[in-house]
Design an enzyme around this catalytic site. Structure first.
Site, PDB file in Angstrom:
ATOM      1  N   LEU A 153       0.775  -0.770   0.534  1.00  0.00           N
ATOM      2  CA  LEU A 153       0.344  -0.179  -0.154  1.00  0.00           C
ATOM      3  C   LEU A 153       0.841   1.174   0.143  1.00  0.00           C
ATOM      4  CD1 LEU A 153       0.055   1.131   3.032  1.00  0.00           C
ATOM      5  CD2 LEU A 153      -1.356  -0.500   3.810  1.00  0.00           C
ATOM      6  N   LYS A 204       9.131  -7.263  -2.303  1.00  0.00           N
ATOM      7  CA  LYS A 204       8.608  -6.751  -1.415  1.00  0.00           C
ATOM      8  C   LYS A 204       9.818  -5.198  -2.016  1.00  0.00           C
ATOM      9  CE  LYS A 204       7.259  -2.570   1.220  1.00  0.00           C
ATOM     10  NZ  LYS A 204       5.848  -2.088   1.105  1.00  0.00           N
ATOM     11  N   CYS A 260       9.271   4.421   3.635  1.00  0.00           N
ATOM     12  CA  CYS A 260       9.422   2.999   3.579  1.00  0.00           C
ATOM     13  C   CYS A 260      10.643   2.999   2.228  1.00  0.00           C
ATOM     14  CB  CYS A 260       8.369   2.585   2.493  1.00  0.00           C
ATOM     15  SG  CYS A 260       7.249   1.969   3.444  1.00  0.00           S
ATOM     16  N   LYS A 263      14.206   3.600   4.101  1.00  0.00           N
ATOM     17  CA  LYS A 263      14.879   2.534   5.282  1.00  0.00           C
ATOM     18  C   LYS A 263      15.427   1.148   3.789  1.00  0.00           C
ATOM     19  CE  LYS A 263      10.478   0.648   7.145  1.00  0.00           C
ATOM     20  NZ  LYS A 263      10.862   0.143   5.996  1.00  0.00           N
TER      21      LYS A 263
HETATM   22  N1  LIG Z   1       3.776   3.093   5.945  1.00  0.00           N
HETATM   23  C1  LIG Z   1       3.548   2.483   4.534  1.00  0.00           C
HETATM   24  O1  LIG Z   1       3.474   2.886   3.579  1.00  0.00           O
HETATM   25  C2  LIG Z   1       4.666   1.156   4.688  1.00  0.00           C
HETATM   26  C3  LIG Z   1       4.086   0.303   3.023  1.00  0.00           C
HETATM   27  C4  LIG Z   1       4.047  -0.586   2.833  1.00  0.00           C
HETATM   28  C5  LIG Z   1       4.826  -1.653   4.045  1.00  0.00           C
HETATM   29  N2  LIG Z   1       5.294  -0.924   5.257  1.00  0.00           N
HETATM   30  C6  LIG Z   1       6.041  -2.083   6.450  1.00  0.00           C
HETATM   31  O2  LIG Z   1       5.306  -1.867   7.129  1.00  0.00           O
HETATM   32  C7  LIG Z   1       5.342  -2.064   8.825  1.00  0.00           C
HETATM   33  C8  LIG Z   1       5.033  -1.146   9.435  1.00  0.00           C
HETATM   34  O3  LIG Z   1       5.019   0.102   8.890  1.00  0.00           O
HETATM   35  P1  LIG Z   1       3.820   1.531   8.916  1.00  0.00           P
HETATM   36  O4  LIG Z   1       4.676   2.586   9.058  1.00  0.00           O
HETATM   37  O5  LIG Z   1       2.583   0.601  10.174  1.00  0.00           O
HETATM   38  O6  LIG Z   1       4.633   1.494  10.678  1.00  0.00           O
HETATM   39  P2  LIG Z   1       4.038   2.558  11.874  1.00  0.00           P
HETATM   40  O7  LIG Z   1       5.078   2.527  13.258  1.00  0.00           O
HETATM   41  O8  LIG Z   1       3.129   3.047  11.641  1.00  0.00           O
HETATM   42  O9  LIG Z   1       3.268   0.921  13.123  1.00  0.00           O
HETATM   43  C9  LIG Z   1       3.886   0.453  13.888  1.00  0.00           C
HETATM   44  C10 LIG Z   1       2.993  -0.335  15.235  1.00  0.00           C
HETATM   45  O10 LIG Z   1       3.235  -1.294  15.625  1.00  0.00           O
HETATM   46  C11 LIG Z   1       3.362  -0.701  17.076  1.00  0.00           C
HETATM   47  N3  LIG Z   1       3.755  -1.605  17.933  1.00  0.00           N
HETATM   48  C12 LIG Z   1       5.372  -1.784  18.026  1.00  0.00           C
HETATM   49  N4  LIG Z   1       5.765  -2.776  19.129  1.00  0.00           N
HETATM   50  C13 LIG Z   1       4.491  -3.687  19.193  1.00  0.00           C
HETATM   51  C14 LIG Z   1       3.931  -4.535  19.282  1.00  0.00           C
HETATM   52  N5  LIG Z   1       5.151  -5.935  20.218  1.00  0.00           N
HETATM   53  N6  LIG Z   1       2.826  -5.293  19.424  1.00  0.00           N
HETATM   54  C15 LIG Z   1       1.965  -4.499  18.285  1.00  0.00           C
HETATM   55  N7  LIG Z   1       1.819  -3.174  18.912  1.00  0.00           N
HETATM   56  C16 LIG Z   1       3.189  -2.514  18.554  1.00  0.00           C
HETATM   57  C17 LIG Z   1       3.775   0.580  16.921  1.00  0.00           C
HETATM   58  O11 LIG Z   1       2.522   0.988  18.734  1.00  0.00           O
HETATM   59  C18 LIG Z   1       3.288   1.330  15.737  1.00  0.00           C
HETATM   60  O12 LIG Z   1       1.988   2.105  16.282  1.00  0.00           O
HETATM   61  C19 LIG Z   1       6.855  -1.966   8.676  1.00  0.00           C
HETATM   62  O13 LIG Z   1       7.595  -2.584   8.361  1.00  0.00           O
HETATM   63  C20 LIG Z   1       7.031  -1.376   6.761  1.00  0.00           C
HETATM   64  O14 LIG Z   1       8.315  -1.117   6.654  1.00  0.00           O
HETATM   65  C21 LIG Z   1       5.132   0.442   5.526  1.00  0.00           C
END
Ligand SMILES: NC(=O)c1ccc[n+]([C@@H]2O[C@H](COP(=O)([O-])OP(=O)(O)OC[C@H]3O[C@@H](n4cnc5c(N)ncnc54)[C@H](O)[C@@H]3O)[C@@H](O)[C@H]2O)c1
Length: 432
Positions: A153, A204, A260, A263
């Protein structure tokens, strides 16, 4: 099927909400109790178009719940989706601490067979390692299998991207896991591609890094256009007609940001280096972007020499429109330089200002509209192409600013329109 999503960030929350909307019984878990409280009040802790509407709808319908009580929720889950952050470490590698923390919590609490889906972006081989780790640490006699299901996404269109995914990539080892994943995504009208877990993890990284490379490539060409006197608008138009190239991600600007691309490029580069391979394309992508993020300042310094006591209007803070996310946003690098050089800054962003106030303790003023930020400014920098910013007419810069000098990192305006309104206008790649 009881689905539990660990991590209610941009990916976890959108995934959980969309799965609930497709009829699954979903519980979203986060350690951040503030986020859970906000969600229980029917509010979204992040800005993402259409998300709050679905949060309210599915919470009311009873198939979407939120909790911080992971011990209770993990016990009897059929599927646990891990969607916690994997930020970069100082050496460029991915920090997997949050993923391992969830793995530990799952291992200690699981009381029935479960499929554990890793949606977080993780280095190649992590799914194997997490499966081994959970199996070795299980407290109860249950079977688990880890499935790789990376997320594609894009922030700003996250709900649509999830509901109408271009593809669903699933890395599995067994037929059982494959069947369960098929069931999970049964109501999604998207192609599902099954493969081994390492290939899935690589899809990915290779996808994100390719998009970052495309951006850095066109930025490199845009900079060259300035050297040789060509116009990047015409160049990208001419290139984009070729279906093999396409227009997407072919827009020059002041560099990519977000949670994204920065990193994920560094992480893949690190992984290659560890394996003794020199990933030259991505090395160049990273280097080009580093310079591109401050290219406007470079340009401005040629003209203005320094920023001491200069009134600077910053339009746009988020790394792109449609999100309040500031992670690795070009605006931040530039604000830091401008402050160091003694500028008086007034910022405006329609969605990211609260986050900016919470996350950065910068001495800046806040405007409540884009036009208010421009009032009496000596110079303006544009970092995000929000509609509200795009809607400012060229003559309004002339009318509102003390000196109408605009550095546009998103090529919003036609340089001729700005010239006609006697605005000194600098953008990216449009001639000498
Ligand atoms: N943001 C994007 O557009 C996107 C798109 C594709 C993939 N990703 C990947 O998806 C993953 C998440 O990204 P994001 O942007 O959603 O991150 P984010 O930082 O917005 O959200 C992560 C959440 O995880 C929570 N968390 C941490 N430890 C936890 C635990 N033990 N139990 C429950 N919750 C916990 C945090 O409090 C936070 O709310 C990353 O690996 C990222 O690379 C992100």
């Amino acid at each position: 099927m009881k689905v539990v999503v660990a991590g209610t960030g941009y990916v976890g929350l959108v995934t959980g909400v969309c799965l609930a909307d497709k009829g699954h019984d979903v519980t979203c878990i986060d350690m951040n109790t503030k986020k859970i409280d906000t969600l229980k009040k029917g509010k979204s802790p992040i800005y993402e178009p259409n998300l709050e509407k679905l949060i309210v709808k599915n919470y009311k319908a009873g198939n979407l719940n939120y909790s911080s009580d992971y011990k209770k929720e993990y016990q009897y889950a059929d599927i646990i989706i891990i969607a916690v952050g994997t930020p970069e470490k100082a050496d460029g590698s991915a920090n997997l601490d949050y993923v391992y923390e969830v793995a530990k919590q799952i291992a200690e609490n699981l009381k029935k067979d479960c499929i554990i889906v890793i949606k977080s972006t993780v280095p190649i081989g992590t799914n194997d390692a997490i499966e081994k780790y959970i199996r070795e640490n299980l407290k109860n006699d249950v079977n688990i299998e880890v499935v790789s299901n990376p997320e594609f996404l894009s922030q700003g269109t996250a709900v649509r991207d999830t509901m109408e995914a271009s593809r669903i990539i699933v890395g599995v080892k067994s037929k059982k896991a494959r069947d369960i994943m098929q069931k999970l995504y049964k109501k999604f009208d998207s192609p599902i591609l099954f493969m081994d877990r390492k290939s899935s993890e690589m899809v990915k990284y290779a996808s994100n890094d390719f998009l970052a490379l495309k951006i850095s490539y066109i930025n490199d060409i845009a900079n060259l256009c300035e050297v040789v006197g060509a116009n990047i608008d015409d160049v990208t138009k001419g290139m984009g007609y070729d279906k093999r190239i396409g227009y997407e991600y072919l827009r020059p600007g002041c560099g990519y940001g977000g949670s994204c691309f920065p990193k994920d490029t560094k992480s893949l580069h690190y992984l290659a280096t560890q394996g003794g391979y020199s990933l030259k394309s991505i090395e160049a992508t990273i280097a080009i972007n580093k310079r591109q993020k401050i290219i406007l300042i470079e340009k401005a310094k040629k003209e203005l020499k320094n920023f001491n006591n200069m009134k600077v209007a910053i339009l746009g803070l988020a790394f792109k429109p449609g999100t309040d996310d500031l992670r690795d946003a070009p605006s931040i690098d530039n604000i830091e330089i401008l402050l160091e050089e003694g500028a008086d800054i007034k910022v405006y962003d329609p969605k990211a200002m609260d986050k900016f106030k919470q996350e950065y303790n910068y001495k800046v003023e806040y405007a409540s509209t884009a036009k208010e930020a421009l009032k009496d400014a000596d110079v303006c920098f544009i970092f995000t192409e929000w509609d509200e910013i795009k809607n400012i007419k060229p003559n309004e810069y002339k009318e509102l600013m003390k000196k109408p000098i605009v550095y546009d990192g998103r090529n919003i305006y036609n340089p001729n329109d700005m010239k006609r309104c006697r605005v000194k206008y600098y953008s990216i790649g449009r001639g000498k």
